[in-house]
Design a protein around this motif. Structure first.
Motif, PDB file in Angstrom:
ATOM      1  N   TYR A  79      10.432   4.484 -12.037  1.00 21.58           N
ATOM      2  CA  TYR A  79       9.972   4.309 -10.658  1.00 21.58           C
ATOM      3  C   TYR A  79       8.532   3.812 -10.609  1.00 21.58           C
ATOM      4  O   TYR A  79       8.184   2.953  -9.777  1.00 21.58           O
ATOM      5  N   ALA A  80       7.671   4.352 -11.467  1.00 22.58           N
ATOM      6  CA  ALA A  80       6.281   3.887 -11.500  1.00 22.58           C
ATOM      7  C   ALA A  80       6.220   2.414 -11.902  1.00 22.58           C
ATOM      8  O   ALA A  80       5.452   1.624 -11.334  1.00 22.58           O
ATOM      9  N   HIS A  81       7.032   2.035 -12.891  1.00 21.90           N
ATOM     10  CA  HIS A  81       7.090   0.633 -13.318  1.00 21.90           C
ATOM     11  C   HIS A  81       7.597  -0.246 -12.178  1.00 21.90           C
ATOM     12  O   HIS A  81       7.049  -1.331 -11.917  1.00 21.90           O
ATOM     13  N   ALA A  82       8.637   0.208 -11.498  1.00 15.08           N
ATOM     14  CA  ALA A  82       9.183  -0.562 -10.384  1.00 15.08           C
ATOM     15  C   ALA A  82       8.162  -0.702  -9.259  1.00 15.08           C
ATOM     16  O   ALA A  82       8.049  -1.773  -8.643  1.00 15.08           O
ATOM     17  N   ASP A 116       0.827  -1.216   0.000  1.00 16.45           N
ATOM     18  CA  ASP A 116       0.000   0.000   0.000  1.00 16.45           C
ATOM     19  C   ASP A 116       0.856   1.259   0.000  1.00 16.45           C
ATOM     20  O   ASP A 116       0.418   2.314  -0.473  1.00 16.45           O
ATOM     21  N   GLY A 117       2.067   1.172   0.527  1.00 14.19           N
ATOM     22  CA  GLY A 117       2.953   2.328   0.512  1.00 14.19           C
ATOM     23  C   GLY A 117       3.367   2.758  -0.869  1.00 14.19           C
ATOM     24  O   GLY A 117       3.918   3.850  -1.039  1.00 14.19           O
ATOM     25  N   LEU A 118       3.101   1.919  -1.884  1.00 15.30           N
ATOM     26  CA  LEU A 118       3.451   2.244  -3.264  1.00 15.30           C
ATOM     27  C   LEU A 118       2.231   2.524  -4.128  1.00 15.30           C
ATOM     28  O   LEU A 118       2.376   2.797  -5.321  1.00 15.30           O
ATOM     29  N   ARG A 119       1.036   2.443  -3.551  1.00 15.85           N
ATOM     30  CA  ARG A 119      -0.174   2.699  -4.337  1.00 15.85           C
ATOM     31  C   ARG A 119      -0.276   4.189  -4.667  1.00 15.85           C
ATOM     32  O   ARG A 119      -0.279   5.036  -3.763  1.00 15.85           O
ATOM     33  N   PRO A 120      -0.388   4.544  -5.940  1.00 16.04           N
ATOM     34  CA  PRO A 120      -0.432   5.973  -6.299  1.00 16.04           C
ATOM     35  C   PRO A 120      -1.572   6.733  -5.642  1.00 16.04           C
ATOM     36  O   PRO A 120      -1.409   7.886  -5.256  1.00 16.04           O
ATOM     37  N   ASP A 121      -2.740   6.090  -5.505  1.00 18.52           N
ATOM     38  CA  ASP A 121      -3.884   6.810  -4.949  1.00 18.52           C
ATOM     39  C   ASP A 121      -3.764   7.027  -3.449  1.00 18.52           C
ATOM     40  O   ASP A 121      -4.537   7.801  -2.874  1.00 18.52           O
TER      41      ASP A 121
END
Length: 727
Positions: free
Chosen positions: A258-261, A235-240
């Motif tokens: 970074y978004a792909h990673a 969840d720490g990487l979820r954009p929303d």
């Protein structure tokens, strides 16, 4: 231990600190120019320069980042001020300039991502303030000097009066997720006793820690993460769920990587954190799977270390490891033991592919443009693409009426240009307030705009009444206005963001009256004019909101999701035909179309989450689940043709027919769900995804293909589940 402040308390504290910074910058610039230098024009631009980038804009990040953003926006603000000053000679030229400036700042700012779009409203104000009569090119020097002073003072306040940002940045979040994945991979490689579960002790608690896998270098020591830890890392990487300033959303190579990673890390955590029971119980018992999981753990740990140190990661060692894994699988043929062994290896291969996605994407983010092509090239196309082409691809991709970014830009530009035309045609004394009302009140849906306008008009009327009384009582006492200006600014910049448009407009009306009373003799008629101008701007904003995409992202999201599901279904059949028949191009044009549909759908979904209708039970499908369908379809479409080279002559015709039928059924389900997302009136007619079919022989490439189809089958079942409330 100091208690963690509640969200409301934290928001209040942040609003007060921001108000203090803006107030100090505005007061220093305004008083210096007005009373120290006796330059009223310079004072006005110093005041609005600090307000534009401080209160009106959404500049995110740490104090150092905000200061850099303000200074980077300064040349653009100076250019727009000069342009507005020169175009103020004629109403038509000012209107045309407003149309171009409004569209360019809104569209290109949104295309560049939230960090770049944050200053856009403030920069709009730089042009708006200068494009009104009097046409006075001789004042240009004072205007530019005042704007420079105000923005520089604001940058100084942001840099030296902000608290240190304690939130971890995106690389730190990504490194944490990679380390969590490394611990999960090590646990799976060790077998059932090493696998994480909710019953295992979390990090920092007592309990036995699993030992590293025997004979595998680089195994990660430490307790296996709990399900809660895995979920938190994902969840720490979820954009929303990320602050706007932390989202890697620009067209630059680093942000794309970074978004792909981040997406790959979330997929990997899901694959390792919630594997099928057969995988959790048998991965460590299979030497081939255990060896590859050990390489996955090493790659994730190395990736986390590279992110922490900001250095280039080690060369890609997972790719040859996966190649060897596949060669051994094919050389051994179908497993002689239970059929679950083939499923275990397919699941381990899928996790290794996600880990390689993560590792290579981080390498691109940290090292920049790679000289050599990276396989699969269609997935890592950005690794060797020049920066101008990266930006051109993003811009051209959104130059379509289906893009919410283009829709918003057209709505804002037309609204501002119409407001400037009305103000010029009727020769409104303070037409600046008409455009400011449009800029601050126009929303992405007509309903939101109406609510904002209703509150703003009520607040403006109340503020005008209070200001009229104040001007009547104090009269021309300039010293009194100078004394009450700082506390009034502090109050306005604190309560406005916290309490909504009514308070913001009311307090700003009072603030403006106090400011202009220090520049020239003012009476209560000044507030009458402002109320009329706000009303005019509100009407213009309402009309634009009603005529230009009044439903906001809701309708566009349905169409974008429908296109994504249709393209995903076509991709499924194309890849399946390639693998089992040796015909077709695999991902090819289908992948390009699906990737473009996913981009538009993600942007529409991001806007949808900001609107009041988000998360209603009336949504025909679960939008987030639909986005996951697209992501999983693209991942398999890229990876399967790379590691599962077609061998049609080695496949039984019966198996070909069974897998092809499963793919056709899944494609039919996605096409039907696309019709529902687009607003079809017969949701009950959607077919149920087919069950997993039994293969005659567990040929590796067929098992990998079938696992991909089964993941998509599961995703398709979630499409019609009641969506959770939007976050």
């Amino acid at each position: 231990m100091r208690p963690v402040p509640s969200p409301d308390r934290a928001a209040r504290g942040a609003a007060v600190r921001k108000a203090v910074r803006i107030t100090l910058a505005v007061s220093a610039g305004f008083y210096l120019c007005r009373y120290g230098l006796d330059r009223p024009v310079m004072a006005v631009y110093a005041l609005f320069g600090a307000i534009a980038l401080g209160a009106l804009s959404r500049v995110a990040g740490s104090g150092r980042v905000r200061a850099a953003t303000v200074l980077a926006a300064l040349p653009v603000g100076l250019l727009l001020t000069a342009l507005g000053t020169l175009l103020a000679a004629r109403t038509w030229s000012a209107v045309v300039g407003m149309l171009a400036v409004g569209f360019a700042l809104t569209f290109f700012g949104a295309v560049a991502g939230p960090r770049a779009s944050g200053p856009a409203p403030g920069l709009q104000l730089c042009y708006i303030l200068a494009c009104f009569p009097p046409f006075a090119p001789g004042q240009l020097a004072d205007r530019l000097a005042g704007l420079t002073l105000g923005m520089v003072l604001l940058a100084c306040a942001e840099r030296w009066l902000s608290e240190e940002d304690r939130e971890p940045g995106y690389p730190a979040r990504l490194a944490h997720a990679a380390r969590t994945a490394a611990r999960l991979a090590t646990g799976l490689a060790e077998g059932p006793d090493g696998f994480a579960s909710d019953a295992r002790p979390a990090e920092g608690t007592s309990g036995p820690a699993p030992s590293p896998a025997d004979g595998r270098s680089g195994a990660v020591r430490g307790p296996a993460p709990s399900s809660a830890e895995v979920r938190a890392a994902a969840d720490g990487l979820r954009p929303d769920l990320l602050p706007a300033g932390e989202r890697p959303a620009s067209p630059s190579r680093a942000d794309r990587a970074y978004a792909h990673a981040g997406a790959s890390a979330r997929t990997l955590l899901h694959q390792l954190g919630r594997p099928a029971p057969a995988v959790a119980g048998r991965a460590g018992a299979d030497p081939l799977s255990g060896e590859l999981l050990g390489r996955v753990a090493e790659a994730c740990e190395e990736t986390a270390a590279a992110l922490g140190e900001g250095r280039d990661p080690e060369p890609d060692r997972l790719h040859p490891a996966i190649r060897r894994f596949q060669e051994v699988r094919r050389g051994e043929g179908p497993p002689a033991g239970r059929s679950e062994d083939a499923q275990v290896r397919a699941a381990v291969l899928a996790a290794a592919e996600s880990a390689r996605n993560l590792q290579v994407a981080v390498r691109v983010a940290l090292a920049g443009r790679l000289p050599e092509p990276v396989e699969p090239r269609a997935l890592f196309w950005y690794a060797g693409t020049p920066a101008p082409r990266l930006w051109a691809r993003r811009v051209l991709g959104h130059l379509t009426p289906r893009s919410v970014l283009l829709q918003n830009a057209v709505r804002v530009a037309v609204g501002l240009a119409a407001a400037r035309l009305v103000a010029g045609a009727f020769d409104l004394a303070h037409g600046f307030w008409v455009l400011l009302a449009v800029l601050t009140l126009l929303r992405t849906t007509a309903v939101q705009t109406f609510r904002a306008v209703a509150q703003a008009l009520a607040g403006t009327l109340a503020g005008a009444l209070v200001a009229a009384a104040l001007l009547t009582v104090l009269g021309p006492a300039t010293a009194a206005y100078a004394a009450i200006l700082p506390p009034l600014m502090l109050l306005a910049f604190t309560l406005g963001p916290l309490l909504g448009p009514a308070w913001a407009q009311g307090l700003f009306t009072l603030l403006v009256s106090v400011v202009f009373a220090q520049l020239a003799p003012a009476t209560w008629q000044l507030d009458e004019v402002r109320a009329l101008d706000v009303l005019t701007g509100s009407v213009v904003g309402l009309v634009c909101g009603l005529l230009a995409w009044p439903r906001g992202a809701r309708r566009e999201l349905g169409g974008a999701i429908a296109r994504l599901l249709r393209e995903s279904g076509s991709l499924v059949t194309s890849v399946t035909t390639l693998l089992v028949r040796g015909r077709g191009s695999g991902v090819g044009e289908r992948g390009e179309a699906a990737a473009h549909a996913a981009e538009l759908a993600q942007r529409a979904y991001a806007q949808y989450l900001t609107e009041p209708s988000a998360g209603r039970r009336g949504d025909p499908v679960d939008w987030h689940a639909a986005l996951m369908v697209g992501q999983h379809a693209l991942n398999g479409g890229y990876w399967l043709p790379l590691y599962d080279a077609p061998r049609p002559d080695a496949l039984a015709e019966q198996d070909r027919a069974r897998v092809s039928a499963q793919a056709a059924g899944l494609a039919g389900t996605l096409t039907a769900e696309a019709a529902v997302a687009a607003g079809a009136a017969n949701p009950d007619g959607v077919p149920v995804p087919p069950h997993r079919v039994a293969l005659v022989r567990a040929v590796p490439e067929l098992v990998d293909l079938q696992q991909w189809l089964s993941v998509l089958d599961h995703d398709a079942e979630l499409l019609r589940a009641p969506p959770a409330a939007a976050s």
